[in-house]
Design a protein around this motif. Sequence first.
Motif, PDB file in Angstrom:
ATOM      1  N   MET A 182       0.926  -1.310   0.010  1.00 38.05           N
ATOM      2  CA  MET A 182      -0.003  -0.013   0.015  1.00 38.05           C
ATOM      3  C   MET A 182       0.853   0.989   0.091  1.00 38.05           C
ATOM      4  O   MET A 182       0.362   2.469  -0.287  1.00 38.05           O
ATOM      5  N   GLY A 216     -13.534  -6.979   7.548  1.00 37.63           N
ATOM      6  CA  GLY A 216     -12.174  -7.358   8.049  1.00 37.63           C
ATOM      7  C   GLY A 216     -11.104  -6.607   7.043  1.00 37.63           C
ATOM      8  O   GLY A 216      -9.870  -7.007   7.392  1.00 37.63           O
ATOM      9  N   HIS A 217     -11.247  -5.910   6.265  1.00 37.68           N
ATOM     10  CA  HIS A 217     -10.286  -5.083   5.253  1.00 37.68           C
ATOM     11  C   HIS A 217      -9.553  -4.274   6.041  1.00 37.68           C
ATOM     12  O   HIS A 217      -8.677  -3.776   5.142  1.00 37.68           O
ATOM     13  N   ILE A 234     -19.356 -10.281  12.818  1.00 37.25           N
ATOM     14  CA  ILE A 234     -20.797 -10.129  12.450  1.00 37.25           C
ATOM     15  C   ILE A 234     -21.191 -10.224  11.097  1.00 37.25           C
ATOM     16  O   ILE A 234     -22.171  -9.808  10.579  1.00 37.25           O
ATOM     17  N   ALA A 264     -25.698  -1.187   8.064  1.00 38.56           N
ATOM     18  CA  ALA A 264     -24.278  -1.032   8.194  1.00 38.56           C
ATOM     19  C   ALA A 264     -23.436  -2.173   7.529  1.00 38.56           C
ATOM     20  O   ALA A 264     -22.214  -2.009   7.442  1.00 38.56           O
ATOM     21  N   ARG A 272     -16.119  -7.520   0.245  1.00 36.59           N
ATOM     22  CA  ARG A 272     -16.152  -7.573   1.448  1.00 36.59           C
ATOM     23  C   ARG A 272     -16.495  -6.530   2.493  1.00 36.59           C
ATOM     24  O   ARG A 272     -17.134  -6.486   3.332  1.00 36.59           O
ATOM     25  N   GLY A 331     -20.519   0.165   7.190  1.00 37.12           N
ATOM     26  CA  GLY A 331     -20.259   0.268   8.820  1.00 37.12           C
ATOM     27  C   GLY A 331     -18.994   0.202   9.097  1.00 37.12           C
ATOM     28  O   GLY A 331     -18.396   1.351   9.928  1.00 37.12           O
ATOM     29  N   GLY A 332     -18.254  -0.518   8.561  1.00 33.58           N
ATOM     30  CA  GLY A 332     -16.655  -0.771   8.804  1.00 33.58           C
ATOM     31  C   GLY A 332     -15.888   0.515   8.435  1.00 33.58           C
ATOM     32  O   GLY A 332     -14.973   0.936   9.203  1.00 33.58           O
ATOM     33  N   LEU A 359     -16.122   6.920   2.220  1.00 33.86           N
ATOM     34  CA  LEU A 359     -17.345   6.938   2.640  1.00 33.86           C
ATOM     35  C   LEU A 359     -17.883   7.968   3.676  1.00 33.86           C
ATOM     36  O   LEU A 359     -19.005   8.318   3.767  1.00 33.86           O
ATOM     37  N   ASP A 415      -5.241   2.810  -4.404  1.00 31.52           N
ATOM     38  CA  ASP A 415      -4.555   3.306  -3.414  1.00 31.52           C
ATOM     39  C   ASP A 415      -5.596   4.255  -2.680  1.00 31.52           C
ATOM     40  O   ASP A 415      -6.651   4.660  -3.070  1.00 31.52           O
TER      41      ASP A 415
HETATM   42  C1  LIG Z   1      -6.024  -2.697  -0.286  1.00 31.08           C
HETATM   43  C2  LIG Z   1      -7.060  -1.820   0.418  1.00 31.08           C
HETATM   44  C3  LIG Z   1      -7.455  -0.636   0.072  1.00 31.08           C
HETATM   45  C4  LIG Z   1      -8.412   0.292   0.402  1.00 31.08           C
HETATM   46  N1  LIG Z   1      -8.597   1.249  -0.430  1.00 31.08           N
HETATM   47  C5  LIG Z   1      -9.618   2.215   0.308  1.00 31.08           C
HETATM   48  C6  LIG Z   1     -10.038   3.427  -0.212  1.00 31.08           C
HETATM   49  O1  LIG Z   1      -9.244   3.862  -1.393  1.00 31.08           O
HETATM   50  N2  LIG Z   1     -10.912   4.323   0.282  1.00 31.08           N
HETATM   51  C7  LIG Z   1     -11.691   3.798   1.422  1.00 31.08           C
HETATM   52  O2  LIG Z   1     -12.457   4.543   1.815  1.00 31.08           O
HETATM   53  N3  LIG Z   1     -11.292   2.516   2.003  1.00 31.08           N
HETATM   54  C8  LIG Z   1     -10.133   1.693   1.363  1.00 31.08           C
HETATM   55  N4  LIG Z   1      -9.989   0.657   1.919  1.00 31.08           N
HETATM   56  C9  LIG Z   1     -11.048   0.259   3.346  1.00 31.08           C
HETATM   57  C10 LIG Z   1     -12.120  -0.432   3.025  1.00 31.08           C
HETATM   58  O3  LIG Z   1     -12.879   0.231   2.544  1.00 31.08           O
HETATM   59  C11 LIG Z   1     -12.368  -1.298   4.168  1.00 31.08           C
HETATM   60  O4  LIG Z   1     -13.315  -2.185   3.960  1.00 31.08           O
HETATM   61  C12 LIG Z   1     -13.042  -0.214   5.138  1.00 31.08           C
HETATM   62  O5  LIG Z   1     -12.263   0.546   5.688  1.00 31.08           O
HETATM   63  C13 LIG Z   1     -13.591  -1.061   6.543  1.00 31.08           C
HETATM   64  O6  LIG Z   1     -14.464  -1.742   6.315  1.00 31.08           O
HETATM   65  P1  LIG Z   1     -14.681  -3.345   6.667  1.00 31.08           P
HETATM   66  O7  LIG Z   1     -16.282  -4.088   6.585  1.00 31.08           O
HETATM   67  O8  LIG Z   1     -13.779  -4.233   6.093  1.00 31.08           O
HETATM   68  O9  LIG Z   1     -14.502  -3.095   8.389  1.00 31.08           O
HETATM   69  P2  LIG Z   1     -13.614  -4.122   9.396  1.00 31.08           P
HETATM   70  O10 LIG Z   1     -12.046  -4.109   9.044  1.00 31.08           O
HETATM   71  O11 LIG Z   1     -14.222  -5.454   9.661  1.00 31.08           O
HETATM   72  O12 LIG Z   1     -13.791  -3.123  10.786  1.00 31.08           O
HETATM   73  C14 LIG Z   1     -13.175  -1.896  10.673  1.00 31.08           C
HETATM   74  C15 LIG Z   1     -13.386  -1.403  12.212  1.00 31.08           C
HETATM   75  O13 LIG Z   1     -14.630  -0.909  12.305  1.00 31.08           O
HETATM   76  C16 LIG Z   1     -15.550  -1.734  13.177  1.00 31.08           C
HETATM   77  N5  LIG Z   1     -16.772  -2.041  12.914  1.00 31.08           N
HETATM   78  C17 LIG Z   1     -17.161  -2.663  11.854  1.00 31.08           C
HETATM   79  N6  LIG Z   1     -18.517  -2.752  11.649  1.00 31.08           N
HETATM   80  C18 LIG Z   1     -18.870  -2.036  12.613  1.00 31.08           C
HETATM   81  C19 LIG Z   1     -20.181  -1.880  13.155  1.00 31.08           C
HETATM   82  N7  LIG Z   1     -21.446  -2.168  12.254  1.00 31.08           N
HETATM   83  N8  LIG Z   1     -20.519  -1.352  14.394  1.00 31.08           N
HETATM   84  C20 LIG Z   1     -19.083  -1.017  15.039  1.00 31.08           C
HETATM   85  N9  LIG Z   1     -18.209  -0.936  14.618  1.00 31.08           N
HETATM   86  C21 LIG Z   1     -17.926  -1.801  13.449  1.00 31.08           C
HETATM   87  C22 LIG Z   1     -14.605  -2.964  13.579  1.00 31.08           C
HETATM   88  O14 LIG Z   1     -14.542  -3.524  14.731  1.00 31.08           O
HETATM   89  C23 LIG Z   1     -13.000  -2.296  13.047  1.00 31.08           C
HETATM   90  O15 LIG Z   1     -12.579  -1.667  14.357  1.00 31.08           O
HETATM   91  C24 LIG Z   1      -9.097  -0.261   1.703  1.00 31.08           C
HETATM   92  C25 LIG Z   1      -8.838  -1.425   2.069  1.00 31.08           C
HETATM   93  C26 LIG Z   1      -7.911  -2.128   1.457  1.00 31.08           C
HETATM   94  C27 LIG Z   1      -7.483  -3.589   2.271  1.00 31.08           C
END
Ligand SMILES: Cc1cc2nc3c(=O)[nH]c(=O)nc-3n(C[C@H](O)[C@H](O)[C@H](O)COP(=O)(O)OP(=O)(O)OC[C@H]3O[C@@H](n4cnc5c(N)ncnc54)[C@H](O)[C@@H]3O)c2cc1C
Lengths: 800, 299
Positions: A719, B35-36, B55, B76, B111, B115-116, B127, B193
Amino acid sequence: MTATDRPPVPEDLEHVDNDQHPVGHGRMLRKEDPRFIRGMGHYVDDIQLPGMLHLAILRSPVAHARIVSVDTTAAQAHPKVKAVITGADLAEKGLAWMPTLSNDVQAVLATDKVRFQGQEVAFVVAEDRYAARDALELIDVDYDILPPVVDVRRALAPDAPVIRDDLEGKADNHCFDWETGDRAATDAVFEKADVVVTEDIVYPRVHPAPMETCGCVADYERVSGKLTLWTTSQAPHAHRTVYALVSGLPEHKIRVISPDIGGGFGNKVPIYPGYVCAIVASLVIGKPVKWMEDRTENLVSTGFARDYVMRGEIAATRDGKILAVRTHVLADHGAFNGTAAPIKYPAGFFGVFTGSYDLEAAYCSMTAVYTNKAPGGVAYACSFRITEAVYLIERLVDCLAYDLQVDPVDLRRRNLIRPEQFPYTTRTGWVYDSGEYERALDLALDLAGYDDLRREQEEKRARGELMGIGVAFFTEAVGAGPRKDMDILGLGMNDGSELRIHPTGKAVLRVSCMSQGQGHETTFAQIVAEELGIPPADIEVVNGDTDQTPFGLGTYGSRSTPVSGAAAALVSRKVRDKAQIIASGMLEVSVADLEWTKGAFAVKGDPTRSVTIQDIAMRAHGAGDLPDGLEGALEAQICYNPSNLTYPFGAYVCVVDVDPGTAEVKVRRFVAVDDCGTRINPMIIEGQVHGGLADGVGMALMEMISFDEDGNCIAGSLMDYLIPTALEVPHWETGHTVTPSPHHPIGAKGIGESATVGSPPAVVNAVVDALKPFGIRHADMPLTPSRVWDAMQGRPTPPI
Amino acid sequence: MQVPAPFDYERASTVEEAIGLLERLGSEARLVAGGHSLIPMMKLRLVNLEYVIDINDLHDELGYVRVGTDEVRIGAMTRHRELLESPELGALFPIFADAEKVIADPVVRNRGTIGGSLCQADPSEDLTAVCTTLDASCVIRGSGGERVVSMADFHRGPYETAVEHGEILTEIRIPVRPNGSSAYAKVERRAGDWAVTSAGAAVWMDGGAITDARVGLAAVGPNTTGIPTISEALRGQAPSDELFARAGALAAESCSPVTDNRGTADYKRHLADELTRRTLRLAVERIEAGIAGDQRGGS
Ligand SMILES: Cc1cc2nc3c(=O)[nH]c(=O)nc-3n(C[C@H](O)[C@H](O)[C@H](O)COP(=O)(O)OP(=O)(O)OC[C@H]3O[C@@H](n4cnc5c(N)ncnc54)[C@H](O)[C@@H]3O)c2cc1C
């Protein structure tokens, strides 16, 4: 001359149908692909042995510090841990330091100081990789932080902290000096030149970042005393010899196996501390030990490339005759000089910085220094620093065109070495074997529609749009190398090859070079097929196992086809010579009365009387007498010593659009015309070119291993260290000319790195050309949007 | 391979169960949605947890885009990809599709959840800027019940939100107002990125005049809250390049970017200006073209 009235190219086999497997050279799908496509490749991390343990390395979190103490008590107490080894432990065995490929030494595990962030400090061996990693957190190291040397320009400052105080009497960070060319003659030409252009040009530190990181499985069997090492090595034989010399294990008791390798690009040429740690662990514990580094470890600690800060000067007449080039280079070699290049060439083949031009004089001086960064200095598809050399000269030529206000193509055309000048000896002593440079340039311009592009650019500029056209011409020098000049740690750079024809006419070719994705199993089978008329499908190519293959120096610097490929052709001819004697017995005629047509010997003047190579193979192994004095079997072995390097070349045209508001660069088109001499498998060649072009776009626009002022590497993930995706690269438009090498048995020159060498200057020249309305003559890589915007504001800052 | 420190794994199949597990397992427990964001941090050992509460089974319950008369509700657990492909969202708020096309890559988008994304509260996260632009509010549920907070209250700073321990974000609500449209623009060094800078704009018009407008920025400082001065400057005005330039200048003034690998602070400030202008212009064009945004009740 246009594309149509050009003379036909020799050996042009573009027409061969993909599905009709050619018996010899021609377009053909890769034999190895079914296994890769089905996920059946077999990599080091796929090796599972009974009782295998796992090794993890504790690395320095800081760039420069004295080690006060290392406490391993808690880690030793972890229930799954088998051993915890520190630098002090290795020092007791005399193994704390190892030689690098450049006659420097490198710490296997740090004893006195850590000298770069990510340096190896201790290792843990445990039952699984999770426990090994967990136990690292339990090791307590007390560091006494020292000021780091991060800025290469400050490395030789009188007050700079001395990094290599392990070297006797070392009082500064000087690594080596090197020069080439004739200084006085060059100065004299510069004195009298009408025009001199000077530019500071930085080639930032980049990383090969292969998909598969480095690692190994070391298995020492106490009873037989044999060490087997499965490893990510581009040079298994050279590695074995070095291990034998360092460890004292007899060489015949070491077997190095490189299974499938997921990309090398030079990253897998050096011997890393991790390999040595795994070997030591297996020797001590008596069990197989696996070490696989993770992505961060690969990016922050293994062989990087480039990192040259160059001042380039070019002298010319007012009407555009280039007279001379002069340069001084400040080279950052990191904490240990780990350059992997022929030993007499501490700057690799940077001496070809005169490029493709006929000059009166040239001179280069270089100062290499130590800094608190990861060791290395070569690697990454650069043909031993030709990437840097070509970038320098191709940027300088564009800078000169800018100052003279002439078209960069016209300037190049005026100065290219002419066909009748080959073999051409450059002002720095390189003998270019063959070339028809203008023909390649014309074809590239033709494919690009250069004149139309310039017209379009003019219209766009009038509307305030930023479009750039970049041209680069390069000459590569590959196929190291002649043993009179080239060795690595005393090992001559020659390649062995063995060919055995089985009774049924199938064959096995054993080569010393090592594929990392280049398609050797196909290309080398085709070389033999061309010589013997045996279908490629019937020829097994074996590489990567020192117990099964003859000695040779491995695959890097685009040397496989120029060296091992020549060996494969010559060993086939040796087999054919023997086959001819057997055929003369079978057909009861003298050897001189036989005629070879691919795959069979026939009686001259009577084609109905003939025997195929398969018939001959059966006879060689069968009952019945052979001609007098001939042994049974049909096989041969040779070792090939090239008489010179080969010199592939090419002309590249890149078209970019720059968003005037955001400074984002879009590579709209890329035309690559390559001449690698005889083309064995055009599809594989195109694949090599495509990959190299993507590499080049990456380096030009986004890749850089950067450090903060404390020496923390801030490119430790993908990254942070960006490599291009399909969205950043255009559809590649490729073309080719064929100028065979006069001294290579089949006229082939090697293609592996041409595109990586030639594409960065094409992209940068295009971006700088787009920025012409801003009065920009040069901007350094990587041309990220932010850096391009800086250039548009009139302050193009060097990246380091 | 990067390996996280040891942790235990639990799986919740209802929102109540998730809340119960959070309360029972204490502060060393964390929810994992897509989880990302969380898993890479665990693999790099930047975050070490005792428990991970999965979840993803809540996707049935919390994965939705529901369009009401004056509000859109997004669960979410709705994944990036579902946001990208939702025709309702695309029609009402083109900003979502604009943004989702440039968030990460398809693997992550399959994935990662809204919410995440919001709960991660990364200052470069896209977002949050989208939701800020659209004046969204967040529904947070705990054992004590549910509360609704505005984006400004939700996003407390980098990696910090109004979600307390024992609580879960369940829903994002976006008001639907007539005759508006929106747009998003991002500059990145390479596809996939994080943003060097991005900007979102939402505009509502009546006849030839802007009745309201909002701008949200990402990656230019600790907060991605809306910029009220821009809204004030645009309200009641007829759209023009000069007006957008004024808004752009305000955006550049109101942000506080820092220099890093992605770019210099000056450049990011410039982008805040440039992208604000571009997104405002595009949002207005979309309204004028009548091809997107909510036209109900509009002229
Ligand atoms: C290679 C890569 C590139 C990316 N590029 C971008 C980008 O360009 N722009 C961008 O905006 N994002 C980017 N992301 C982030 C991506 O959008 C993630 O998916 C997002 O930030 C988190 O969502 P998630 O569901 O995976 O959360 P998770 O990783 O599962 O959780 C993130 C956090 O939120 C908490 N959480 C999750 N859901 C809830 C809920 N419902 N209530 C309370 N707490 C919660 C978790 O406990 C944790 O602390 C990137 C990620 C990767 C791996």
